[in-house]
Structures are given as structure tokens and as C-alpha cells.
Motif scaffolding. Structure first.
Motif, PDB file in Angstrom:
ATOM      1  N   LEU A  55      44.130  31.734   7.879  1.00 51.04           N
ATOM      2  CA  LEU A  55      43.060  31.590   8.972  1.00 51.04           C
ATOM      3  C   LEU A  55      43.646  30.699   9.981  1.00 51.04           C
ATOM      4  O   LEU A  55      43.499  29.504   9.745  1.00 51.04           O
ATOM      5  CB  LEU A  55      41.610  30.954   8.111  1.00 51.04           C
ATOM      6  CG  LEU A  55      41.189  31.856   7.129  1.00 51.04           C
ATOM      7  CD1 LEU A  55      39.728  31.280   6.889  1.00 51.04           C
ATOM      8  CD2 LEU A  55      40.830  33.199   7.440  1.00 51.04           C
TER       9      LEU A  55
ATOM     10  N   THR B 122      46.826  42.168   9.558  1.00 51.92           N
ATOM     11  CA  THR B 122      45.459  42.150   9.131  1.00 51.92           C
ATOM     12  C   THR B 122      45.274  40.950   7.944  1.00 51.92           C
ATOM     13  O   THR B 122      44.261  40.650   7.903  1.00 51.92           O
ATOM     14  CB  THR B 122      45.056  43.354   8.718  1.00 51.92           C
ATOM     15  OG1 THR B 122      45.905  43.753   7.454  1.00 51.92           O
ATOM     16  CG2 THR B 122      45.138  44.598   9.617  1.00 51.92           C
TER      17      THR B 122
ATOM     18  N   ARG C  43      43.602  35.981  10.179  1.00 48.37           N
ATOM     19  CA  ARG C  43      42.298  35.925  11.170  1.00 48.37           C
ATOM     20  C   ARG C  43      42.354  34.774  11.929  1.00 48.37           C
ATOM     21  O   ARG C  43      42.815  33.660  11.559  1.00 48.37           O
ATOM     22  CB  ARG C  43      40.930  35.780  10.164  1.00 48.37           C
ATOM     23  CG  ARG C  43      41.159  37.322   9.228  1.00 48.37           C
ATOM     24  CD  ARG C  43      40.928  38.396   9.794  1.00 48.37           C
ATOM     25  NE  ARG C  43      41.493  39.483   9.193  1.00 48.37           N
ATOM     26  CZ  ARG C  43      40.866  40.713   8.729  1.00 48.37           C
ATOM     27  NH1 ARG C  43      39.329  40.269   8.576  1.00 48.37           N
ATOM     28  NH2 ARG C  43      41.191  41.599   7.877  1.00 48.37           N
ATOM     29  N   GLU C  44      41.519  34.761  12.976  1.00 44.62           N
ATOM     30  CA  GLU C  44      41.366  33.749  13.975  1.00 44.62           C
ATOM     31  C   GLU C  44      39.886  32.859  13.868  1.00 44.62           C
ATOM     32  O   GLU C  44      38.950  33.735  13.609  1.00 44.62           O
ATOM     33  CB  GLU C  44      41.590  34.028  15.279  1.00 44.62           C
ATOM     34  CG  GLU C  44      43.072  34.597  15.335  1.00 44.62           C
ATOM     35  CD  GLU C  44      43.420  35.218  16.722  1.00 44.62           C
ATOM     36  OE1 GLU C  44      42.114  35.277  17.525  1.00 44.62           O
ATOM     37  OE2 GLU C  44      44.385  35.641  17.346  1.00 44.62           O
TER      38      GLU C  44
ATOM     39  N   GLN D 141      35.319  34.467   7.998  1.00 39.82           N
ATOM     40  CA  GLN D 141      36.615  34.857   8.353  1.00 39.82           C
ATOM     41  C   GLN D 141      37.161  35.318   6.850  1.00 39.82           C
ATOM     42  O   GLN D 141      37.832  36.411   6.764  1.00 39.82           O
ATOM     43  CB  GLN D 141      37.706  34.042   9.234  1.00 39.82           C
ATOM     44  CG  GLN D 141      37.160  33.848  10.498  1.00 39.82           C
ATOM     45  CD  GLN D 141      36.857  35.090  11.273  1.00 39.82           C
ATOM     46  OE1 GLN D 141      37.960  36.098  10.790  1.00 39.82           O
ATOM     47  NE2 GLN D 141      36.245  35.292  12.386  1.00 39.82           N
TER      48      GLN D 141
ATOM     49  N   ASN E  86      35.507  38.349   5.386  1.00 38.18           N
ATOM     50  CA  ASN E  86      36.062  39.723   5.889  1.00 38.18           C
ATOM     51  C   ASN E  86      37.563  39.909   5.462  1.00 38.18           C
ATOM     52  O   ASN E  86      37.838  41.114   5.248  1.00 38.18           O
ATOM     53  CB  ASN E  86      36.018  39.729   7.556  1.00 38.18           C
ATOM     54  CG  ASN E  86      34.763  39.541   7.971  1.00 38.18           C
ATOM     55  OD1 ASN E  86      33.735  40.152   7.406  1.00 38.18           O
ATOM     56  ND2 ASN E  86      34.380  38.787   9.394  1.00 38.18           N
ATOM     57  N   LEU E  87      38.333  38.862   5.443  1.00 38.51           N
ATOM     58  CA  LEU E  87      39.454  38.835   4.923  1.00 38.51           C
ATOM     59  C   LEU E  87      39.638  39.441   3.490  1.00 38.51           C
ATOM     60  O   LEU E  87      40.411  40.291   3.242  1.00 38.51           O
ATOM     61  CB  LEU E  87      40.419  37.609   5.108  1.00 38.51           C
ATOM     62  CG  LEU E  87      41.937  37.577   4.582  1.00 38.51           C
ATOM     63  CD1 LEU E  87      42.636  38.389   5.317  1.00 38.51           C
ATOM     64  CD2 LEU E  87      42.265  36.240   4.688  1.00 38.51           C
TER      65      LEU E  87
END
Length: 340
Positions: A187, A219, A222-223, A234, A237-238
């Protein structure tokens, strides 16, 4: 009201000698200095700081401009550590710290100039955000004093205190690999959060993967914007895209808190995902004492910025060489072995 002349009379010295003692001059004999200090204490004398600062054309105040809005700033423990470090140094050096939080990033220039206009502050500490390079150019043109908490543009060589997250990220990733992890998420910080972004966290992560012969999967990165909410979202979603995930490195502790909450809400066991926090803040160590962490020297960064701006003000210097602090990694015992 007690005056400097009352002190001089009691100590049997001139008012000029009292002034020298107050300004910590080395021209006063030790016995005389002690006599003046005793008179000051006995008369409970407090010099007029405002008048003295006007005479010196100084305010003895340092501005700290944070262009991210109060909703973010006063809830971010990392920024609080930076502020604490700055305050501790400048207060000990005899300066007051004025914290200013413009509502919008684009207001940072005007706010910084407002603080320095008419010498309300002797210098300012700025964060690297969009538009801060314009602020620096304006400051240089007006001969105003500043320090930035991070590098703000590619060629900046002076007046900054940067933190390089590459070492911490590299050793954190290497540690997770040594435990058997192969699907490691990151992240990361958002590139839009700062104006100048070297992506050092990603660099350390990728270097460790490459050294171990593990393919870098974009992928898995994530930011986020350093908040609890973003850490939660995040990670959700990850994990949805990578259910085989076994470890995650976070760019900040607030995002770590959100990530851990997401793990719980997903019904996973604490051992299912090994987490590395991004700051190693005192609060994190108390809440999660066994959590491995990258150590972000937030307090030291703020303190160094305070030391730098005080040095610039006291010595009348326009520029001083920039400083880069390195992150480290602290591995703590977690009962986690990869079996899937």
C-alpha cells in the motif's frame, strides 16, 4: 512594574550589563552574571520580549505551514510527531512555533507569504506539495528564510530534510521473503500527495523482489493517501483481486490501522496476512507491539527541520545543505509461517 534599571540598581551594575546577561553575552564575568541573575529572580523581572524582538527586527517566531487541511493534519499521528520534533527544538532555542493549516493546497503560497510579510515570523517550514516550488522561488526573490520537510523539486540541494524510505522498504520486503512469502502487497503513497515523488518505497520493494528472483506484479501495489479509510478500502480491493495474498507493507501507520480492520472484517485470522507498518509510531507500538515495521524518523525529521531553520535565522544564512535521513526496519516476532 519592575524595569531593567531596577535590576541594574540592585545588582550594582549598569543597565547595559543587565542587557548583556539577558542576551547571554560572553563579555560578562561569571560573578557579575550570577549577581544579575539573582537580582532578576528576586525582583521577578520579565523582559519585554516584544520590544526586544522589534529592536532586533526579529519576531522569534517560526511558521509551520501544512497545506493539507485541518481534517487531515490533526488526525495524522505522523505529522503530529514531525510537529512535536520541530516544537521541541525551536522552543528550546527560544522561538515560538506558529502552525498554519490552509484549507486548500493552493492557499499555501499566500499563507506562507502572509506569515512572512512584515516579519511576523523569522522563517517558515513547508511541506513538499504542489505549488511549493513557486513558494520557494518567491522566498528566494524576497530573501525570506525557509526549510522544506522533503525534497520539493528535482534539483533542490539545500534547505530540506528528506526521509529516504528505500532502505526500510527493501529490508521489510527481504524479511517477508525470508519467511516464505511470495505474494506480497504494497500500500504505497500516492504520487499526487507530494509534488516531487521519487517513489522510494516502491523502489526498495521492487529491488528486494528482483534480488530474490520474484516477478514484480504491478497489481499488487495500490496507492493511498495515508488515512485509515484509504488503508481499509485499498486492502479490500487488493485482497479481492489477489486472494492468495500473504503479506502487505504499508506506507503509513494510519493506513496500517485501516488494513488491519479490513482483515478482521473479512473474517481472516491474524496469522493469514502478515502486516508491516510504515512509521513505527509510539501509538502503533502500544496497539500492536508485535508488528514488524519500517521506522520512519518523523520526530527526528521535524527536529532537524527546526534546527535547520533556527540556524538559518540566527546566522543570517540564505541556504544550508539539505539532509537526508534513512528509514530502517524492525522485525518483531509474529507467529506467521506461510503454508498456502
Amino acid at each position: 512594574m519592575t524595569t531593567i534599571y531596577d535590576v541594574a540598581k540592585l545588582a550594582k551594575v549598569s543597565a547595559k550589563t543587565v542587557s548583556r546577561v539577558l542576551n547571554e553575552s560572553h563579555l560578562v564575568a561569571e560573578t557579575t552574571r550570577q549577581r544579575v541573575l539573582e537580582a532578576i529572580e528576586k525582583l521577578d523581572y520579565h523582559p519585554n520580549v516584544i520590544a526586544a524582538s522589534l529592536k532586533r527586527n526579529r519576531s522569534n517566531m517560526i511558521g509551520f505551514v501544512v497545506p493539507y487541511g485541518s481534517d487531515f493534519v490533526f488526525q495524522d499521528p505522523n505529522m503530529m510527531e514531525q510537529l512535536r520534533g520541530t516544537h521541541d527544538y525551536v522552543a528550546a532555542a527560544g522561538f515560538e512555533l506558529i502552525v498554519s493549516v490552509p484549507r486548500h493546497k493552493e492557499d499555501a503560497l499566500q499563507e506562507a507569504l502572509r506569515l512572512t510579510k512584515n516579519r511576523n515570523v523569522d522563517g517558515v517550514i513547508l511541506y513538499p506539495s504542489y505549488g511549493v516550488d513557486q513558494i520557494i522561488k518567491e522566498f528566494q526573490a524576497k530573501n525570506l528564510r525557509y526549510v522544506t520537510l522533503g525534497i520539493c523539486y528535482d534539483q533542490q540541494k539545500s534547505n530540506f530534510v528528506e526521509v529516504d524510505q528505500t532502505p526500510g522498504s527493501y529490508f521489510a520486503t527481504q524479511h517477508l521473503i525470508s519467511l516464505g512469502h511470495r505474494c506480497i502487497g504494497l500500500l504505497n503513497k500516492s504520487p499526487s500527495f507530494f509534488m516531487y515523488n521519487r517513489d522510494d518505497l516502491l523502489q526498495g520493494y521492487v529491488s528486494a523482489l528482483k534480488q530474490a528472483g520474484i516477478d514484480y506484479v504491478p497489481t499488487l501495489v495500490r496507492e493511498g493517501n495515508f488515512t485509515f479509510e484509504d488503508g481499509y478500502e485499498q486492502f479490500m480491493n487488493l485482497y479481492k483481486e489477489h486472494p492468495d495474498l500473504t503479506a502487505v507493507i504499508c506506507a503509513s501507520d494510519p493506513m496500517t490501522y485501516g488494513l488491519i480492520r479490513a482483515i478482521v472484517d473479512l473474517g481472516l485470522n491474524p496469522d493469514d496476512i502478515q502486516v508491516v507498518s510504515g512509521d513505527n509510531l509510539p501509538l502503533t507500538q502500544k496497539l500492536f507491539p508485535h508488528l514488524s515495521s519500517i521506522t520512519n524518523p518523523s520526530y527526528e525529521q521535524g527536529r532537524e527541520a527546526g534546527r535547520m531553520i533556527v540556524s538559518i535565522v540566527n546566522e543570517g544564512r540564505g541556504e544550508v545543505p539539505g539532509i537526508t535521513l534513512n528509514t530502517e526496519f524492525v522485525a518483531r516476532s509474529m507467529p506467521s509461517v506461510v503454508n498456502r
